[in-house]
Scaffold this motif. Sequence first.
Motif, PDB file in Angstrom:
ATOM      1  N   THR A 253       6.374  -2.593  -3.971  1.00 41.45           N
ATOM      2  CA  THR A 253       6.848  -2.127  -2.677  1.00 41.45           C
ATOM      3  C   THR A 253       5.737  -1.400  -1.923  1.00 41.45           C
ATOM      4  OG1 THR A 253       7.607  -0.051  -3.646  1.00 41.45           O
ATOM      5  CG2 THR A 253       9.202  -1.825  -3.505  1.00 41.45           C
ATOM      6  N   THR A 254       5.955  -1.220  -0.626  1.00 39.01           N
ATOM      7  CA  THR A 254       5.113  -0.364   0.201  1.00 39.01           C
ATOM      8  C   THR A 254       5.725   1.033   0.167  1.00 39.01           C
ATOM      9  OG1 THR A 254       4.659  -2.276   1.613  1.00 39.01           O
ATOM     10  CG2 THR A 254       4.108  -0.101   2.503  1.00 39.01           C
ATOM     11  N   LEU A 255       4.894   2.061   0.142  1.00 33.11           N
ATOM     12  CA  LEU A 255       5.386   3.432   0.026  1.00 33.11           C
ATOM     13  C   LEU A 255       4.837   4.289   1.150  1.00 33.11           C
ATOM     14  CD1 LEU A 255       6.771   5.749  -1.584  1.00 33.11           C
ATOM     15  CD2 LEU A 255       4.639   5.950  -2.906  1.00 33.11           C
TER      16      LEU A 255
ATOM     17  N   GLN B 260       0.828  -1.199   0.000  1.00 34.81           N
ATOM     18  CA  GLN B 260       0.000   0.000   0.000  1.00 34.81           C
ATOM     19  C   GLN B 260       0.871   1.261   0.000  1.00 34.81           C
ATOM     20  OE1 GLN B 260      -3.418   0.088  -0.207  1.00 34.81           O
ATOM     21  NE2 GLN B 260      -3.253  -2.113  -0.537  1.00 34.81           N
ATOM     22  N   SER B 261       0.242   2.395  -0.278  1.00 38.15           N
ATOM     23  CA  SER B 261       0.940   3.681  -0.252  1.00 38.15           C
ATOM     24  C   SER B 261       0.248   4.614   0.723  1.00 38.15           C
ATOM     25  CB  SER B 261       0.982   4.303  -1.648  1.00 38.15           C
ATOM     26  OG  SER B 261      -0.327   4.449  -2.178  1.00 38.15           O
TER      27      SER B 261
ATOM     28  N   CYS C 154      -1.738   8.605  -3.428  1.00 37.90           N
ATOM     29  CA  CYS C 154      -1.550   7.505  -2.484  1.00 37.90           C
ATOM     30  C   CYS C 154      -2.885   6.853  -2.135  1.00 37.90           C
ATOM     31  CB  CYS C 154      -0.882   8.000  -1.196  1.00 37.90           C
ATOM     32  SG  CYS C 154       0.836   8.501  -1.423  1.00 37.90           S
ATOM     33  N   GLY C 155      -2.821   5.593  -1.752  1.00 37.23           N
ATOM     34  CA  GLY C 155      -4.026   4.873  -1.378  1.00 37.23           C
ATOM     35  C   GLY C 155      -4.582   5.294  -0.042  1.00 37.23           C
TER      36      GLY C 155
ATOM     37  N   SER D  21      -5.674   1.565   4.721  1.00 43.33           N
ATOM     38  CA  SER D  21      -5.867   0.744   3.534  1.00 43.33           C
ATOM     39  C   SER D  21      -6.405   1.596   2.405  1.00 43.33           C
ATOM     40  CB  SER D  21      -6.823  -0.413   3.823  1.00 43.33           C
ATOM     41  OG  SER D  21      -8.069   0.080   4.279  1.00 43.33           O
ATOM     42  N   ALA D  22      -6.333   1.031   1.213  1.00 43.03           N
ATOM     43  CA  ALA D  22      -6.800   1.764   0.042  1.00 43.03           C
ATOM     44  C   ALA D  22      -8.297   1.962   0.095  1.00 43.03           C
ATOM     45  CB  ALA D  22      -6.383   1.031  -1.210  1.00 43.03           C
TER      46      ALA D  22
END
Length: 242
Positions: free
Chosen positions: A202-204, A35-36, A217-218, A241-242
């Motif tokens: 990747t996670t951001l 997730q971002s 971003c999510g 979370s998104a």
Amino acid sequence: MSVMLRAENLHHRVNTSEGPLTLLNDISLQLPAGQSLAITGASGSGKSTLLGLLAGLDRPSEGKIWLAGEEITAMDEEQRAALRARCVGFVFQTFQLLPGLTAQENVMLPSELRGERNAGKRAQEFLERVGLGHRLHHYPRQLSGGEQQRVALARAFCSIANTGSTASNGILFADEPTGSLDAHNGEKVIDLLFNLNGETGTTLVLVTHEQRLAARCGAHLRMTAGEITAGDLPGSLAEVSA
């Protein structure tokens, strides 16, 4: 979905000539792998302090942090550094490139320090992915600001992608990645950042003043005076979370 990043009841204080100063007050969050998350807020709100703690660059006064399933607040600096080397990448506003190394050498350095084979080839591949295949042997002083930040992006993703780690493809921390760039180059870097993030899984986690960047971003949280005041984090320990 596995959890890449978790923080519980973080507090952070520093001593000043006027007494203790609280920088963070009771921060809890949880972020799934892949997730971002954007962290926004005014200068002095604590967002960069929080980023540094989540990345294991500093230790909180109170609270616990888990990164890639490991409690980094229970580690010493050497152990935290080893974990960062395995699964963490960084992008900073000021690029942080070594002036005596070429673009390719800057990108391959983290992998080379880990003793990975084909570090030079992988560095070249990532530089080509950010449109700098023709700049492999140029030094930072020979590159524009936008090009230097693209080198920094290539280095960050190269250092965590396909390392053989079990840490769910790693996590990238970005602190104002477009802060030193004009609007045109900033847009290029934003597109590259999210394209590479999607490609590598990747996670951001990024800190930014720019709403256009946060909107990509999510998940998003806003900080004021060291506390979470808005965003996707209702409750004391909500999953982002998104």
